[in-house]
Design an enzyme around this catalytic site. Structure first.
Site, PDB file in Angstrom:
ATOM      1  N   PRO A   2     -55.034  27.989  48.432  1.00 29.16           N
ATOM      2  CA  PRO A   2     -56.292  27.599  49.103  1.00 29.16           C
ATOM      3  C   PRO A   2     -56.946  28.823  49.742  1.00 29.16           C
ATOM      4  O   PRO A   2     -56.278  29.637  50.361  1.00 29.16           O
ATOM      5  CB  PRO A   2     -55.850  26.602  50.175  1.00 29.16           C
ATOM      6  N   GLU A   3     -58.252  28.942  49.563  1.00 26.86           N
ATOM      7  CA  GLU A   3     -59.012  30.033  50.174  1.00 26.86           C
ATOM      8  C   GLU A   3     -59.942  29.419  51.226  1.00 26.86           C
ATOM      9  O   GLU A   3     -59.828  28.242  51.537  1.00 26.86           O
ATOM     10  CB  GLU A   3     -59.778  30.794  49.090  1.00 26.86           C
ATOM     11  N   HIS A  91     -42.030  15.598  48.849  1.00 25.08           N
ATOM     12  CA  HIS A  91     -42.439  16.942  49.256  1.00 25.08           C
ATOM     13  C   HIS A  91     -42.969  16.974  50.687  1.00 25.08           C
ATOM     14  O   HIS A  91     -43.496  17.980  51.134  1.00 25.08           O
ATOM     15  CB  HIS A  91     -43.485  17.492  48.292  1.00 25.08           C
ATOM     16  N   ARG A 110     -44.135  24.085  47.090  1.00 25.63           N
ATOM     17  CA  ARG A 110     -43.478  25.393  46.955  1.00 25.63           C
ATOM     18  C   ARG A 110     -42.850  25.877  48.265  1.00 25.63           C
ATOM     19  O   ARG A 110     -42.088  26.824  48.263  1.00 25.63           O
ATOM     20  CB  ARG A 110     -44.485  26.433  46.450  1.00 25.63           C
ATOM     21  N   ARG A 152     -62.809  53.852  51.095  1.00 26.55           N
ATOM     22  CA  ARG A 152     -61.645  53.249  50.412  1.00 26.55           C
ATOM     23  C   ARG A 152     -61.718  53.468  48.915  1.00 26.55           C
ATOM     24  O   ARG A 152     -62.677  53.063  48.270  1.00 26.55           O
ATOM     25  CB  ARG A 152     -61.565  51.752  50.727  1.00 26.55           C
TER      26      ARG A 152
END
Ligand code: ZN
Length: 275
Positions: A2-3, A91, A110, A152
């Protein structure tokens, strides 16, 4: 994983259920969720806390309590909150029961997700050490991104995946943002012209807003608290679309690896220009 759009969607689903409520009973059934702290200890500390607000910063959900303490939740790969106790979910790793009789389950296939309970004076310093500015804040401007990219040598995609450059952008929305900006993902960050930095800035904001509008993207295990799925994946411009025609020019989308991550881009709209 998820972002920002997915976590923001979760936040919007949890806020009306949690805000103003006290945690009546908390059960944490997975030592990995709170380690190195004993889950029973965290559960005991959480009981009785009243939720003031559910916030977000980058990919962190922040449950702020009236006591000033905060529970920082990172969903990592597959963490999800579901309204209801979901007692039969194999889960389920934790369940929070509220003083109005409602319950919220936390499931994580997970098991990479984390719950961290912080004291009032620790919260902001912790977040500041982990994440940069919020890209959708009104106060966030292109110059802030420029400051973080200056000097950078890393590819621009690697630079914007760094959560301290800008909070909440991950692999999906980085590709979507760079396509919108017409910038090749391997362009060294320091080599970007000011107008390209401005385009990346606009691309990040537009890609994240589009994701939030569709309630995030459902790939694998991401679910909304009400059990529903997001629809942003149906509108991706490049992510996961290898071989399909670019929306802008019709050229087949190409896939490469950048910073160890699968990366999709349009070879015609996003031409490589080295340092
Ligand atoms: Zn194109």
């Amino acid at each position: 994983m998820p972002e920002l759009p997915e976590v923001e969607t979760v936040r919007r689903g949890l806020a009306p259920v949690l805000e103003g409520r006290s945690l009546a009973a908390v059960e944490i059934a997975d030592v990995r969720l709170t380690r190195p702290v004993d889950p029973a200890e965290v559960a005991a500390e959480l009981e009785g806390q009243r939720v003031e607000r559910v916030d977000r910063r980058g990919k962190y959900l922040i449950v702020r309590f009236e006591s000033g303490r905060a529970l920082l939740v990172h969903l990592r790969m597959t963490g999800a909150f579901l309204v209801g106790a979901h007692d039969d979910d194999p889960h389920r790793r934790a369940v929070v029961r509220l003083d109005d009789g409602a319950a919220i389950a936390y499931r994580d296939v997970r098991r990479f997700g984390t719950w961290l309970l912080l004291e009032p004076d620790e919260v902001e310093a912790y977040l500041d050490s982990k994440v940069g500015r919020e890209p959708l804040d009104d106060a966030y401007k292109a110059k802030h991104l420029a400051e973080r990219l200056r000097g950078r040598r890393a590819p621009v995609k690697a630079a914007i995946l760094d959560q301290r450059t800008v909070a909440g952008v991950g692999n999906i929305y980085a590709d979507e943002a760079l396509w919108r900006a017409r910038v090749h993902p391997l362009t060294p960050a320091a080599a970007l012209e000011p107008e390209e930095v401005a385009a990346v800035y606009r691309g990040i904001r537009a890609a994240l807003r589009a994701g939030i509008e569709r309630q995030g993207s459902t790939l694998r295990d991401y679910r909304l608290p009400d059990g529903g799925e997001g629809g942003a994946q149906d509108e991706f411009k490049v992510y996961g679309r290898g071989g399909e025609p670019c929306d802008r020019c019709g050229t087949p989308i190409d896939k490469i690896r950048v910073a160890g991550r699968g990366t999709w881009y349009c070879p015609a709209c996003q031409r490589y220009r080295g340092a």
